[in-house]
Design an enzyme around this catalytic site. Structure first.
Site, PDB file in Angstrom:
ATOM      1  N   GLY A  18      27.560  33.177  29.986  1.00 26.00           N
ATOM      2  CA  GLY A  18      28.846  32.693  30.493  1.00 26.00           C
ATOM      3  C   GLY A  18      28.678  31.859  31.749  1.00 26.00           C
ATOM      4  CD  GLU A  37      20.221  36.034  36.932  1.00 26.12           C
ATOM      5  OE1 GLU A  37      21.361  35.948  36.466  1.00 26.12           O
ATOM      6  OE2 GLU A  37      19.632  37.126  37.122  1.00 26.12           O
ATOM      7  CB  CYS A  45      22.621  36.966  25.363  1.00 23.38           C
ATOM      8  SG  CYS A  45      22.342  36.179  23.778  1.00 23.38           S
ATOM      9  CB  CYS A  50      21.835  38.787  21.301  1.00 20.38           C
ATOM     10  SG  CYS A  50      23.255  39.102  22.332  1.00 20.38           S
ATOM     11  CE  LYS A  53      20.397  42.431  17.709  1.00 20.27           C
ATOM     12  NZ  LYS A  53      21.667  42.788  18.297  1.00 20.27           N
ATOM     13  CE1 TYR A 101      20.115  30.289  27.094  1.00 19.07           C
ATOM     14  CE2 TYR A 101      21.590  30.577  28.966  1.00 19.07           C
ATOM     15  CZ  TYR A 101      21.330  30.709  27.627  1.00 19.07           C
ATOM     16  OH  TYR A 101      22.275  31.245  26.805  1.00 19.07           O
ATOM     17  CB  ALA A 117      24.890  35.128  45.269  1.00 16.29           C
ATOM     18  CE1 TYR A 182      28.506  44.811  17.373  1.00 18.91           C
ATOM     19  CE2 TYR A 182      29.918  46.150  18.763  1.00 18.91           C
ATOM     20  CZ  TYR A 182      29.745  45.092  17.902  1.00 18.91           C
ATOM     21  OH  TYR A 182      30.812  44.306  17.580  1.00 18.91           O
ATOM     22  CB  ILE A 183      22.807  49.424  21.786  1.00 16.70           C
ATOM     23  CG1 ILE A 183      23.343  48.101  22.333  1.00 16.70           C
ATOM     24  CG2 ILE A 183      21.372  49.665  22.260  1.00 16.70           C
ATOM     25  CD1 ILE A 183      23.316  47.957  23.854  1.00 16.70           C
ATOM     26  CD  GLU A 186      22.575  45.572  16.690  1.00 22.48           C
ATOM     27  OE1 GLU A 186      23.359  44.784  16.145  1.00 22.48           O
ATOM     28  OE2 GLU A 186      22.094  45.363  17.816  1.00 22.48           O
ATOM     29  NE  ARG A 203      31.824  59.817  23.103  1.00 25.51           N
ATOM     30  CZ  ARG A 203      32.204  59.423  24.306  1.00 25.51           C
ATOM     31  NH1 ARG A 203      31.971  60.179  25.356  1.00 25.51           N
ATOM     32  NH2 ARG A 203      32.825  58.279  24.469  1.00 25.51           N
ATOM     33  N   GLY A 267      26.992  52.633  25.944  1.00 22.28           N
ATOM     34  CA  GLY A 267      27.883  51.633  26.526  1.00 22.28           C
ATOM     35  C   GLY A 267      27.284  50.989  27.763  1.00 22.28           C
ATOM     36  CB  ALA A 346      26.811  40.655  12.670  1.00 22.99           C
ATOM     37  CG  HIS A 441      26.557  32.587 -10.602  1.00 20.65           C
ATOM     38  ND1 HIS A 441      26.829  33.923 -10.472  1.00 20.65           N
ATOM     39  CD2 HIS A 441      25.768  32.444 -11.696  1.00 20.65           C
ATOM     40  CE1 HIS A 441      26.242  34.586 -11.457  1.00 20.65           C
ATOM     41  NE2 HIS A 441      25.593  33.711 -12.211  1.00 20.65           N
ATOM     42  CD  GLU A 446      28.467  35.219  -7.962  1.00 21.63           C
ATOM     43  OE1 GLU A 446      29.150  34.611  -8.793  1.00 21.63           O
ATOM     44  OE2 GLU A 446      27.230  35.343  -8.064  1.00 21.63           O
TER      45      GLU A 446
HETATM   46  P1  NDP Z   1      29.212  50.691  22.344  1.00 23.96           P
HETATM   47  O1  NDP Z   1      30.455  50.667  23.131  1.00 23.96           O
HETATM   48  O2  NDP Z   1      29.120  49.888  21.098  1.00 23.96           O
HETATM   49  O3  NDP Z   1      28.870  52.192  21.953  1.00 23.96           O
HETATM   50  C1  NDP Z   1      28.736  53.185  22.917  1.00 23.96           C
HETATM   51  C2  NDP Z   1      28.483  54.490  22.195  1.00 23.96           C
HETATM   52  O4  NDP Z   1      28.141  55.510  23.131  1.00 23.96           O
HETATM   53  C3  NDP Z   1      29.714  54.976  21.434  1.00 23.96           C
HETATM   54  O5  NDP Z   1      29.262  55.531  20.228  1.00 23.96           O
HETATM   55  C4  NDP Z   1      30.291  56.020  22.377  1.00 23.96           C
HETATM   56  O6  NDP Z   1      30.983  57.030  21.710  1.00 23.96           O
HETATM   57  C5  NDP Z   1      29.022  56.615  22.967  1.00 23.96           C
HETATM   58  N1  NDP Z   1      29.207  57.205  24.286  1.00 23.96           N
HETATM   59  C6  NDP Z   1      29.833  56.675  25.357  1.00 23.96           C
HETATM   60  N2  NDP Z   1      29.747  57.508  26.408  1.00 23.96           N
HETATM   61  C7  NDP Z   1      29.060  58.602  25.994  1.00 23.96           C
HETATM   62  C8  NDP Z   1      28.648  59.796  26.617  1.00 23.96           C
HETATM   63  N3  NDP Z   1      28.921  60.045  27.881  1.00 23.96           N
HETATM   64  N4  NDP Z   1      27.958  60.693  25.889  1.00 23.96           N
HETATM   65  C9  NDP Z   1      27.674  60.441  24.586  1.00 23.96           C
HETATM   66  N5  NDP Z   1      28.012  59.317  23.950  1.00 23.96           N
HETATM   67  C10 NDP Z   1      28.713  58.408  24.649  1.00 23.96           C
HETATM   68  O7  NDP Z   1      28.068  50.327  23.387  1.00 23.96           O
HETATM   69  P2  NDP Z   1      26.538  49.958  23.192  1.00 23.96           P
HETATM   70  O8  NDP Z   1      25.842  50.517  24.371  1.00 23.96           O
HETATM   71  O9  NDP Z   1      26.054  50.308  21.842  1.00 23.96           O
HETATM   72  O10 NDP Z   1      26.582  48.371  23.312  1.00 23.96           O
HETATM   73  C11 NDP Z   1      27.210  47.744  24.431  1.00 23.96           C
HETATM   74  C12 NDP Z   1      27.953  46.514  24.009  1.00 23.96           C
HETATM   75  O11 NDP Z   1      27.019  45.486  23.743  1.00 23.96           O
HETATM   76  C13 NDP Z   1      28.751  46.668  22.729  1.00 23.96           C
HETATM   77  O12 NDP Z   1      30.062  47.095  22.973  1.00 23.96           O
HETATM   78  C14 NDP Z   1      28.723  45.307  22.130  1.00 23.96           C
HETATM   79  O13 NDP Z   1      29.895  44.634  22.535  1.00 23.96           O
HETATM   80  C15 NDP Z   1      27.488  44.663  22.697  1.00 23.96           C
HETATM   81  N6  NDP Z   1      26.460  44.546  21.658  1.00 23.96           N
HETATM   82  C16 NDP Z   1      26.692  43.720  20.602  1.00 23.96           C
HETATM   83  C17 NDP Z   1      25.759  43.594  19.614  1.00 23.96           C
HETATM   84  C18 NDP Z   1      26.026  42.698  18.456  1.00 23.96           C
HETATM   85  O14 NDP Z   1      26.910  41.845  18.552  1.00 23.96           O
HETATM   86  N7  NDP Z   1      25.323  42.860  17.332  1.00 23.96           N
HETATM   87  C19 NDP Z   1      24.494  44.308  19.645  1.00 23.96           C
HETATM   88  C20 NDP Z   1      24.368  45.182  20.778  1.00 23.96           C
HETATM   89  C21 NDP Z   1      25.318  45.270  21.742  1.00 23.96           C
HETATM   90  P3  NDP Z   1      32.526  56.848  21.226  1.00 23.96           P
HETATM   91  O15 NDP Z   1      32.472  56.009  20.006  1.00 23.96           O
HETATM   92  O16 NDP Z   1      32.954  58.237  20.959  1.00 23.96           O
HETATM   93  O17 NDP Z   1      33.236  56.231  22.384  1.00 23.96           O
END
Ligand code: NDP
Length: 466
Positions: A18, A37, A45, A50, A53, A101, A117, A182-183, A186, A203, A267, A346, A441, A446
């Protein structure tokens, strides 16, 4: 002070997707721009998200390809895998991208500063490297986010996050991953396919909250069949290091899992610590993310924020879009709100998820009646290989308007399909538009244009046969 008496027209804090886009575009308009930076240009990313990964995803897919090759007549000889070679090659590619970049930034005329900064006031920025304070008419906070470190977890200091996963000295034999987003998903697939004994602890009731329930369930089944041990409705309570250096992951259920590594993927947290937001009058929310209005403007009139630091949608293309809208609004006199509606996305799991728009459950709540078109089939590639893995394709249609409001795919190349489905759903195309589109096809995609009759309907929350 008038605009011209500041050192810069725009000062960008943070050299990720960004920040770099906003700096380049504004500098190209002939404005005096600086970007700071503290680490490496490219941000999460490119450096630790990304891009690396996806390279690891590609590496991990070969193990299945070698097995599948047999059905197609190939005899694959002895195989071996070098984690250190993969990581070295990946690092070389990241270095190359970082150079690009920086070169693009240089070409744009922006002044590139290698320093942390921080804000000293609404127009003042301190460069930590030299201690010097510079001034800017407009400031853009684009400092991103970092993996949530889970400070409440006893033994959290023993855990890795995705940051360290990209630089492990050796491939672990076993790993426990906490999280169901996601993470976590993946990386569970990457590690499993590289031969690591993998356990996912989540959880909630089902992984990937927020995605279509059908896809969540089907992906769970597919991952479990391949060997990922998925422990839903469980939590990590403590991580203990053993005498041999390995770890014990103590779960809420009482189980204790032995592992070479324990990874947290729970997260990401906005990078606003010690950024000086209070000195500049920039309000933060309870989670520490910058609060912005519809135009990415913070509570300080001349300071804006974009990307992960604002905790909207933490996706690279969203940060870039916000940067473009920021430049339109602030430097081109065209007030433009970022559009967060119908963002395709995705998950690079095995199999992959590609999705855009409303899930079945969301659409059933929003519309009086929906039609669901659903096809579950074995993709052709899995026939000769004998791979017992199906693909799921699903369209969710508002029955009244015939508009396709959600499209969801689980299977090979689903991410690529999501990009094109994103255009169709964003354009508001109807199911009839899909129906009159000629199929390509033989492809798996399809199916998206050949599901002529609904699989079922949901009217006022009640599921009905088609
Ligand atoms: P996400 O928000 O996708 O997932 C976080 C996970 O951790 C959820 O399952 C959440 O549970 C769980 N969680 C949160 N707090 C706790 C806790 N205290 N104890 C146990 N579990 C917990 O975050 P990620 O870290 O996976 O990824 C971060 C962001 O990065 C994503 O939101 C996404 O936007 C981006 N990303 C995108 C990708 C892509 O486009 N392919 C790939 C990787 C990352 P609950 O569901 O119950 O809240």
């Amino acid at each position: 002070m008038s605009g011209t008496t500041y050192d810069f027209d725009l000062f960008v804090i943070g050299g990720g997707s960004g920040g770099v886009r906003a700096a380049r575009r504004t500098a190209a308009l002939g404005k005096r721009v600086a970007i700071a930076e503290e680490f490496r240009y490219g941000g999460t990313c490119v450096i630790r998200g990304c891009v690396p990964k996806k390279l690891l995803v590609y590496a991990s897919q070969f193990s299945e390809s070698f097995v599948d090759a047999k059905g197609y007549g190939w005899t694959v000889g002895e195989r071996s895998f070098s984690w250190s070679e993969l990581i070295a090659n990946k690092d070389r590619e990241i270095d190359r991208l970082e150079r690009i970049y920086r070169e693009n930034l240089e070409k744009s005329g922006a002044q590139i500063l290698k320093t942390r900064a921080v804000l000293e006031g609404p127009h003042e920025i301190r460069l930590i490297e030299t201690g010097k304070v510079v001034t800017a008419d407009k400031i853009l906070i684009a400092t991103g986010s970092r993996a949530n470190p889970h400070p409440d977890l006893p033994g959290a200091e023993h855990c890795i996050t995705s940051n360290e996963a990209f630089h492990l000295k050796r491939l672990p034999q076993s790993i426990v991953i906490l999280g169901g987003g996601y993470i976590a998903v993946e990386f569970a697939n990457i590690f499993l396919n590289l031969g690591v004994e993998t356990t996912l602890v989540y959880r909630g009731k089902e992984i990937l909250q927020g995605f279509d329930d059908d896809l969540r369930h089907e992906l769970h089944q597919a991952m479990a069949k391949k060997g990922v041990r998925i422990r839903c409705e469980d939590l990590l309570k403590e991580v203990v290091q053993k005498a041999d250096g390995r770890f014990e992951a103590h779960l809420a259920s009482g189980d204790v899992l032995d592992a070479d590594e324990v990874m947290l993927a729970i997260g990401r947290k906005a990078n606003t610590d010690d950024l000086g937001c209070e000195k500049a009058g920039v309000e933060l929310d309870a989670r520490g993310a910058v609060v912005v209005d519809d135009y990415s403007r913070t509570s300080a009139a001349n300071i804006y924020a974009i990307g992960d630091v604002v905790h909207k949608l933490q996706l690279t293309p969203v940060a870039i879009h916000e940067a473009m809208c920021f430049v339109d609004s602030v430097f081109l006199g065209k007030p433009t709100k970022p559009d967060y509606d119908l963002v395709p996305t995705a998950v690079f799991s095995h199999p992959e998820i590609g999705t855009v728009g409303a899930t079945e459950a969301e659409a059933a709540r929003e519309f009086d009646e929906i039609e669901v078109y659903r096809a579950k089939f074995r993709p052709m590639k899995n026939t000769l290989s004998g791979r017992d893995e199906t693909m799921l394709v699903k369209l969710v249609v508002d029955a009244a308007s015939r508009r396709v409001v959600g499209a969801h795919v689980l299977g090979p190349d689903a991410g690529e399909m999501a990009q094109l489905l994103g255009i169709a759903v964003k354009s508001g195309l109807s199911k009839d538009d899909f129906d009159r589109t000629m199929a390509v096809h033989p492809t798996a995609a399809e199916e998206l244009v050949t599901m002529y009759t609904p699989s079922y309907r949901i009217r006022k929350g009640e599921k009905l046969a088609a």
